[in-house]
Design a protein around this motif. Structure first.
Motif, PDB file in Angstrom:
ATOM      1  N   LEU A  11       0.848  -1.187   0.000  1.00  0.00           N
ATOM      2  CA  LEU A  11       0.000   0.000   0.000  1.00  0.00           C
ATOM      3  C   LEU A  11       0.888   1.244   0.000  1.00  0.00           C
ATOM      4  N   ALA A  12       0.807   2.029  -1.073  1.00  0.00           N
ATOM      5  CA  ALA A  12       1.708   3.172  -1.249  1.00  0.00           C
ATOM      6  C   ALA A  12       0.981   4.382  -1.810  1.00  0.00           C
ATOM      7  N   ALA A  13      -0.305   4.500  -1.503  1.00  0.00           N
ATOM      8  CA  ALA A  13      -1.095   5.590  -2.071  1.00  0.00           C
ATOM      9  C   ALA A  13      -1.291   6.756  -1.109  1.00  0.00           C
ATOM     10  N   GLY A  14      -0.673   6.680   0.066  1.00  0.00           N
ATOM     11  CA  GLY A  14      -0.841   7.758   1.039  1.00  0.00           C
ATOM     12  C   GLY A  14      -0.391   9.104   0.500  1.00  0.00           C
ATOM     13  N   LYS A  15      -1.092  10.148   0.843  1.00  0.00           N
ATOM     14  CA  LYS A  15      -0.795  11.476   0.322  1.00  0.00           C
ATOM     15  C   LYS A  15       0.438  12.089   0.968  1.00  0.00           C
ATOM     16  N   GLY A  16       0.732  11.711   2.197  1.00  0.00           N
ATOM     17  CA  GLY A  16       1.950  12.200   2.843  1.00  0.00           C
ATOM     18  C   GLY A  16       1.974  13.695   3.060  1.00  0.00           C
ATOM     19  N   ARG A  17       0.842  14.268   3.453  1.00  0.00           N
ATOM     20  CA  ARG A  17       0.780  15.730   3.619  1.00  0.00           C
ATOM     21  C   ARG A  17       1.780  16.233   4.653  1.00  0.00           C
ATOM     22  N   LEU A  64       4.930   8.005  -9.047  1.00  0.00           N
ATOM     23  CA  LEU A  64       5.473   6.790  -8.444  1.00  0.00           C
ATOM     24  C   LEU A  64       5.782   5.746  -9.510  1.00  0.00           C
ATOM     25  N   LYS A  65       4.816   5.477 -10.345  1.00  0.00           N
ATOM     26  CA  LYS A  65       4.999   4.470 -11.393  1.00  0.00           C
ATOM     27  C   LYS A  65       6.064   4.914 -12.388  1.00  0.00           C
ATOM     28  N   ASP A  66       6.047   6.193 -12.756  1.00  0.00           N
ATOM     29  CA  ASP A  66       7.037   6.689 -13.722  1.00  0.00           C
ATOM     30  C   ASP A  66       8.453   6.597 -13.184  1.00  0.00           C
ATOM     31  N   THR A  67       8.609   6.789 -11.863  1.00  0.00           N
ATOM     32  CA  THR A  67       9.946   6.782 -11.271  1.00  0.00           C
ATOM     33  C   THR A  67      10.475   5.373 -11.066  1.00  0.00           C
ATOM     34  N   LEU A  68       9.633   4.466 -10.595  1.00  0.00           N
ATOM     35  CA  LEU A  68      10.104   3.137 -10.215  1.00  0.00           C
ATOM     36  C   LEU A  68       9.671   2.029 -11.164  1.00  0.00           C
ATOM     37  N   GLY A  69       8.788   2.340 -12.103  1.00  0.00           N
ATOM     38  CA  GLY A  69       8.238   1.291 -12.953  1.00  0.00           C
ATOM     39  C   GLY A  69       9.269   0.577 -13.799  1.00  0.00           C
ATOM     40  N   ALA A  70      10.184   1.328 -14.396  1.00  0.00           N
ATOM     41  CA  ALA A  70      11.146   0.722 -15.322  1.00  0.00           C
ATOM     42  C   ALA A  70      12.064  -0.274 -14.625  1.00  0.00           C
ATOM     43  N   GLN A  71      12.514   0.065 -13.414  1.00  0.00           N
ATOM     44  CA  GLN A  71      13.426  -0.840 -12.705  1.00  0.00           C
ATOM     45  C   GLN A  71      12.687  -1.936 -11.945  1.00  0.00           C
ATOM     46  N   ASN A  72      11.361  -1.863 -11.935  1.00  0.00           N
ATOM     47  CA  ASN A  72      10.550  -2.890 -11.276  1.00  0.00           C
ATOM     48  C   ASN A  72       9.452  -3.353 -12.244  1.00  0.00           C
ATOM     49  N   ASN A  73       9.877  -3.824 -13.423  1.00  0.00           N
ATOM     50  CA  ASN A  73       8.904  -4.173 -14.448  1.00  0.00           C
ATOM     51  C   ASN A  73       8.122  -5.440 -14.134  1.00  0.00           C
ATOM     52  N   PHE A  74       8.486  -6.138 -13.077  1.00  0.00           N
ATOM     53  CA  PHE A  74       7.760  -7.323 -12.623  1.00  0.00           C
ATOM     54  C   PHE A  74       6.622  -6.958 -11.669  1.00  0.00           C
ATOM     55  N   VAL A  75       6.535  -5.694 -11.286  1.00  0.00           N
ATOM     56  CA  VAL A  75       5.519  -5.223 -10.350  1.00  0.00           C
ATOM     57  C   VAL A  75       4.263  -4.828 -11.115  1.00  0.00           C
ATOM     58  N   ASP A  76       3.097  -5.187 -10.559  1.00  0.00           N
ATOM     59  CA  ASP A  76       1.824  -4.718 -11.093  1.00  0.00           C
ATOM     60  C   ASP A  76       1.428  -3.456 -10.340  1.00  0.00           C
ATOM     61  N   TRP A  77       1.264  -2.351 -11.071  1.00  0.00           N
ATOM     62  CA  TRP A  77       0.936  -1.061 -10.471  1.00  0.00           C
ATOM     63  C   TRP A  77      -0.570  -0.848 -10.570  1.00  0.00           C
ATOM     64  N   VAL A  78      -1.211  -0.671  -9.418  1.00  0.00           N
ATOM     65  CA  VAL A  78      -2.671  -0.573  -9.353  1.00  0.00           C
ATOM     66  C   VAL A  78      -3.040   0.812  -8.834  1.00  0.00           C
ATOM     67  N   LEU A  79      -3.777   1.568  -9.637  1.00  0.00           N
ATOM     68  CA  LEU A  79      -4.136   2.933  -9.284  1.00  0.00           C
ATOM     69  C   LEU A  79      -5.325   2.959  -8.332  1.00  0.00           C
ATOM     70  N   GLN A  80      -5.203   3.717  -7.250  1.00  0.00           N
ATOM     71  CA  GLN A  80      -6.316   3.975  -6.334  1.00  0.00           C
ATOM     72  C   GLN A  80      -6.739   5.431  -6.497  1.00  0.00           C
TER      73      GLN A  80
END
Length: 463
Positions: A11-17, A64-80
């Motif tokens: 779970l990585a969708a927190g806004k982190g205000r 998030l996906k743009d930054t880490l997606g290429a080096q983690n191409n085995f990960v499924d990125w799910v938008l919330q």
């Protein structure tokens, strides 16, 4: 690695205000590495079959996906979208999950949960129940509290919904759990939004499990630092120091001498030989390899470099993408840039900069010089203030200096140019053509006196 097959939800969708930043909190760094990347790497280490990262686009982009997606191409990125709590986040993944395998739930802002702890969590999972990672914390503010009845976990109450009596409970929820896919789907689809924050809490499934008389087993981390999260920059810095202290202690236990474990930063990987000495405020970035008896002075930065035996690097030198052969000396205040290579017993002195330059064995550049795109032979001496003029505004050009050449102070080498073996360049010369082997050249304005000159004294105006 675990033998059983399981999937992981992060779970990585927190806004982190509270980070007061336009950067998602899981994209801040600890030890030079993204916070979220630690969690992904841990899921890989314990052998997860699938990894689903739930993220949001609250910043208007898929940062998030743009930054880490290429080096983690085995990960499924799910938008919330929208972000409505942890229960809603997990709901976005349910359709991808198998019913009959376990699901590990991790949090993208809790980077240090260890594989050892997660293996214990899987071992503790009961059939048809849940295993939950909890911890006893003196400072429990902000955490959900574990509610027990007759010793059994019956509920988790979030911090904002606690009664006064419940605030004194020190067993807290970390959010990390293992639950079978079929049970997770059933319970998550029953979560209601009835809390102070008007969110769907994943923790509500613990009470549902208890109502069905399903067992909830708890596991404690070996070290409470494992469950520390990042919610603001103070916590980020605290975790950085925890991480750096751990790295320093490991290096010390393996023979590296660090003069102060609290003033050392490792932001990558360090491979080393014996009797390495590292003084205070040294930063290691990327992958660095140090040979035997390497001595690194105060305030140096080494990045993606290889340093062989018996090299001394004096204080405040920057080494980036460089190979330094044995018995060489560098610094102080030297800058060696990517593509440079020093032969054995070479010397780089104070305020010398190299870029994409090979310096041969026993060659010296002692003072305040710049050599870029150069190939310098063995036993070459380059005087103070010498520069290679390698850039014409459009292209880079190469300077070649063959063995045993001598370049006098304050000379300019206008590339492309070759200085032959044994040649000697007089101080103050601007070299614009090739110099033959053993040739001596000089080009400077003739010095002559101005006999009519008289010094004018400044009048005293009383100031």
């Amino acid at each position: 690695m675990l033998c059983k097959i399981f999937s992981t939800i992060i779970l990585a969708a927190g806004k982190g205000r509270r980070m007061c930043s336009n950067i998602p909190k899981v994209l801040h760094r600890i030890g030079g590495k993204f916070v979220l990347q630690y969690v992904i790497d841990t899921a890989i280490r314990v052998g997860s079959k699938d990894i689903y990262v739930v993220y949001s686009d609250d910043y208007g982009k898929n940062i998030l996906k743009d930054t880490l997606g290429a080096q983690n191409n085995f990960v499924d990125w799910v938008l919330q979208n929208p972000v409505c709590g942890t229960g809603h986040a997990v709901n976005q993944v349910l359709s991808f999950l198998s019913d009959d395998i376990d699901i590990l739930i991790l949090y993208g802002d809790v980077p240090f949960v260890s594989p050892y702890t997660l293996r214990k969590l899987f071992d503790a999972k009961p059939v048809g129940g849940v295993s939950l990672l909890t911890a006893f914390l003196r400072k429990n503010s902000g955490y959900g509290r574990i509610i027990r009845q007759n010793g059994k976990v019956s509920n988790i109450i979030e911090d904002s919904d606690l009664t006064e009596d419940q605030k004194d409970i020190h067993e807290v929820n970390t959010g990390v759990m293992v639950v079978t896919g079929r049970d997770l789907k059933r319970w998550v689809n029953c979560i209601k939004c009835v809390n102070a924050n008007r969110e769907f809490y994943l923790t509500d499934i613990i009470h549902m499990a208890w109502l069905e008389d399903c067992t909830v087993n708890t596991v404690f981390p070996k070290d409470n630092n494992e469950v520390s999260g990042v919610n603001n920059k103070l916590q980020l810095v605290e975790l950085e120091r925890i991480y750096q202290k751990k790295q320093a202690e490991f290096l010390l236990s393996n023979g590296v001498f660090l003069s102060d474990i609290y003033r050392f930063s490792l932001r990558g990987k360090l491979y080393h030989g014996d009797d390495v000495y590292i003084d205070v405020n040294v930063v290691i970035e990327g992958t660095v390899c140090l040979g035997n008896r390497v001595n690194i002075g105060i305030g140096c930065i080494l990045k993606n470099s290889v340093v062989y035996d018996d090299v001394v690097i004096y204080p405040y030198s920057l080494i980036d993408g460089v190979k330094i052969s044995s018995h060489s000396i560098v610094g102080p205040f030297a800058r060696l840039r990517a593509g440079s290579e020093l032969g054995s017993e070479s010397v780089i002195g104070n305020f010398v900069e190299l870029k994409n330059t090979r310096l041969g064995e026993k060659s010296k550049i002692n003072h305040v010089s710049y050599m870029g795109d150069a190939d310098i032979g063995n036993m070459v001496n380059i005087g103070a203030g010498v520069i290679s003029c390698n850039y014409d505004g459009f292209d880079k050009h190469k300077t070649v200096i063959d063995d045993n050449a001598f370049v006098g102070a304050d000379s300019q080498l206008v590339a492309p140019v070759t200085i032959g073996a044994g040649a000697k360049i007089g101080a103050g010369t601007t070299v614009t053509r090739d110099v033959l082997p053993d040739e001596m050249i000089i080009s400077r304005v003739r010095q002559f006196p101005i006999t009519s000159w008289k010094r004018i004294l400044k009048k005293d105006n009383g100031d």
